[in-house]
Design an enzyme around this catalytic site. Structure first.
Site, PDB file in Angstrom:
ATOM      1  N   CYS A   3      64.264  -4.908  83.226  1.00  0.00           N
ATOM      2  CA  CYS A   3      63.081  -5.743  83.447  1.00  0.00           C
ATOM      3  C   CYS A   3      63.079  -6.881  82.439  1.00  0.00           C
ATOM      4  CB  CYS A   3      61.823  -4.899  83.270  1.00  0.00           C
ATOM      5  SG  CYS A   3      61.684  -3.664  84.566  1.00  0.00           S
ATOM      6  N   HIS A   4      63.512  -6.585  81.214  1.00  0.00           N
ATOM      7  CA  HIS A   4      63.534  -7.623  80.187  1.00  0.00           C
ATOM      8  C   HIS A   4      64.763  -8.500  80.373  1.00  0.00           C
ATOM      9  CE1 HIS A   4      61.321  -4.304  77.855  1.00  0.00           C
ATOM     10  NE2 HIS A   4      60.439  -5.088  78.416  1.00  0.00           N
ATOM     11  N   GLY A   5      64.544  -9.800  80.459  1.00  0.00           N
ATOM     12  CA  GLY A   5      65.684 -10.701  80.655  1.00  0.00           C
ATOM     13  C   GLY A   5      65.942 -11.504  79.399  1.00  0.00           C
TER      14      GLY A   5
END
Length: 21
Positions: A3-5
């Site tokens: 989810c974290h980019g």
């Protein structure tokens, strides 16, 4: 993690550390 980019490294490392513990 996925989810974290932007903060995939810093956030992932901290999250992974908690998962390992």
């Amino acid at each position: 993690n996925v989810c974290h980019g932007s903060d995939s490294v810093e956030s992932a490392n901290k999250e992974i550390d908690l998962w390992f513990k």
